[in-house]
Design an enzyme around this catalytic site. Structure first.
Site, PDB file in Angstrom:
ATOM      1  N   GLY A  13       0.798  -1.226   0.000  1.00 27.26           N
ATOM      2  CA  GLY A  13       0.000   0.000   0.000  1.00 27.26           C
ATOM      3  C   GLY A  13       0.827   1.270   0.000  1.00 27.26           C
ATOM      4  CD  GLN A  81      -1.312  -5.529  -5.012  1.00 25.86           C
ATOM      5  OE1 GLN A  81      -0.825  -5.222  -3.923  1.00 25.86           O
ATOM      6  NE2 GLN A  81      -2.616  -5.653  -5.202  1.00 25.86           N
ATOM      7  N   GLY A  86      -6.551  -4.210  -4.885  1.00 27.31           N
ATOM      8  CA  GLY A  86      -7.259  -4.794  -3.762  1.00 27.31           C
ATOM      9  C   GLY A  86      -6.491  -5.921  -3.102  1.00 27.31           C
ATOM     10  CE  LYS A 362      34.355   7.888  17.832  1.00 29.09           C
ATOM     11  NZ  LYS A 362      34.308   8.974  16.824  1.00 29.09           N
ATOM     12  CG  HIS A 374      36.201  12.953  39.185  1.00 28.78           C
ATOM     13  ND1 HIS A 374      35.832  12.649  40.469  1.00 28.78           N
ATOM     14  CD2 HIS A 374      37.556  13.024  39.202  1.00 28.78           C
ATOM     15  CE1 HIS A 374      36.910  12.557  41.229  1.00 28.78           C
ATOM     16  NE2 HIS A 374      37.965  12.786  40.480  1.00 28.78           N
ATOM     17  CB  SER A 416      44.206  16.516  38.874  1.00 24.96           C
ATOM     18  OG  SER A 416      43.561  15.755  39.862  1.00 24.96           O
TER      19      SER A 416
END
Length: 495
Positions: A13, A81, A86, A362, A374, A416
């Site tokens: 359809g 089709q 139909g 990543k 963190h 850090s």
């Protein structure tokens, strides 16, 4: 020999009410297109033949059919089709794709009925085969809240199905019937072949109605049957975006209920979304605001959420993931992630590892028991076991042209604000001082310190930024220091 079964999924359809460039049957809910849901449901009953009728947007729809066939590892035959004349014509096209000697049962369903599941199809097939030893045609019926637009199920005084009358052709008395056709059928293929060539376009739509096969079969003396489905939502069609939204929420409810019955705790189903392809282990807990998408796998005793979205992520047993966005990542058993972590594709966190607050990763392989607590970016890196990466560290992986890899050994401790300028290797057991910029490899057990002694250029602000608030504050502080120093000297002199 087991009786053969064929399933035909109608997907030809146009779907104009979706108002979309995307074919209607390729609109998605719960991580799969409507077409994929229909094909997965059909595959659950293990049919001998699986056929999809395609028409509008045949290239896109055909490609989607091929993709699902690959997922399922089975053949799905497309039947073209060319003209949409139909549902009867669509099934005529499908029959040409079947072997000429196929004499088993043939189920017909539609790609825009995404909530229909394999269990319901299997139950329909069982009832079809058991009714009067074997029904020629069995139609799945239901009673919707609003029957407008559906074909009506006409029964005789004994409750036997006589015919299906399309809404456009119904008399006022027939239109008042509340039991309707779902568009899902089971046929004796031999009877279907004999009757489908007798269909006529003498109706309001000037189409070949598949529903007329039921009437023709009954007139020829074959047993026909109507199997009523109590859960109408399973056969509710989707024709526009509103119906798609309703179907999406209903499917999510089905999925969550299935997982809860299998031993998963879901604290707030109203705010939890889980795709159809997700697997969740027993005694896992999903907290409010969780989305599990794609092919995500959650291990036993894992806790996810609140407010976490995981797409194609594998989470090990006993892991905890809090306020995290993850894609294409692997989280090991008993690991801890979040809050506010972002795991991008290629992230692997080992057993009992930790990715803490405001950490982005990543293409990073982080060993067992290692921690990135963190404020850190880890990209294109391998970190060994039992290492700790200090706060505000950055793995500098991109030189403006290509990316480079960093290797950090086991039992490493970094201060850090360490910058790893790739490609660089930090040996096992090494340390780095806070603020270190690593441009060369660090031997095992070494302490890396970069930069010279700190240099203070006094009165720089007053000379270069006169009149600013900073200069004023500095002058006031220096004056206060001078006054304090003088007072101290005077006191010492008196003593």
């Amino acid at each position: 020999m087991p009786q053969q079964t064929a399933v035909v999924v109608l997907a030809a359809g146009a779907g104009t009410r979706m108002r979309s460039k995307t074919p209607k049957v390729l609109h998605s809910l719960a991580g799969r297109s409507m077409l994929a849901h229909a094909l997965h449901a059909a595959n659950e009953i293990d049919p001998t033949h699986l056929i999809t009728v395609v028409g509008h947007d045949r290239e896109q729809v055909g490609a989607a059919v091929a993709a699902v066939a690959g997922e399922l590892g089975r053949e799905i035959v497309p039947a073209l089709q060319e003209q949409q004349l139909g549902t009867g014509h669509a099934v005529q096209c499908a029959l040409r794709a079947l072997p000429a000697d196929f004499a088993g049962d043939l189920l017909v369903t539609s790609a825009d009925v995404p909530l229909l599941d394999g269990h319901t199809l299997g139950a329909l097939l069982d009832e079809h085969r058991s009714y009067q030893e074997r029904s020629a045609v069995t139609v799945l019926t239901f009673v919707p809240d609003d029957p407008n637009g559906y074909g009506r199920i006409v029964r005789d005084a004994d409750g036997q199905v006589v015919e299906i009358v399309e809404h456009a052709d119904a008399t006022p008395e027939q239109a008042a019937i509340t039991e309707v056709n779902s568009g899902v059928y089971a046929f004796d293929a031999t009877v279907l072949r004999a009757m489908i060539g007798r269909l006529s376009t003498a109706n309001a739509q000037h189409e070949l109605y598949l529903t007329d096969v039921l009437r023709l079969a009954r007139e020829a003396g074959h047993p026909v049957h109507g199997a009523r489905l109590l859960d109408a939502a399973k056969v509710t069609g989707v024709n526009d975006r509103v119906q798609l939204s309703i179907a999406t929420r209903t499917m999510n409810r089905y999925i969550l209920e299935r997982h809860m019955r299998a031993g998963v705790t879901i604290i707030d189903p109203a705010s939890t979304w889980v795709d159809a392809g997700v697997r969740i282990g027993r005694d896992a807990v999903l907290r409010p605001g969780v989305q599990l998408l794609g092919s995500t796998v959650i291990g036993e005793d894992a806790e996810i959420g609140p407010d976490s979205t995981l797409t194609d992520v594998r989470v090990g047993d006993g892991a905890k993931v809090v306020r995290t966005h993850g894609e294409g990542a692997t989280i090991g058993p008993n690991a801890s992630v979040g809050p506010f972590a972002y795991l991008r594709p290629g992230t692997i966190l080992g057993e009992a590892g930790k990715l803490g607050a405001f950490v982005e990763t990543k293409n990073a392989d982080i060993g067992a028991h290692s921690k990135v607590p963190h404020l850190t970016y880890v990209g294109d890196a391998t970190i060994g076991e039992h290492s700790n990466i200090g706060a505000s560290s950055v793995f500098v992986n991109y030189d403006g042209v290509k990316k480079h890899h960093t290797v950090v050994g086991s039992h490493v401790r970094t201060g850090s604000d360490t910058m790893f300028v790739a490609p660089v290797t930090v040996g096992d057991g090494a340390y780095t001082a806070a603020g270190t910029v690593l441009r060369r490899n660090v031997p095992p057990g070494a302490l890396a310190v970069s930069g010279g002694p700190q240099k203070n250029i006094e009165n720089w602000v007053q000379r270069h930024r006169p009149g600013t608030a900073a200069a004023t504050a500095a002058a006031q502080a220096l004056a206060a220091d001078e006054k304090s120093s003088q007072a101290t000297e005077q006191k010492d002199g008196e003593q």
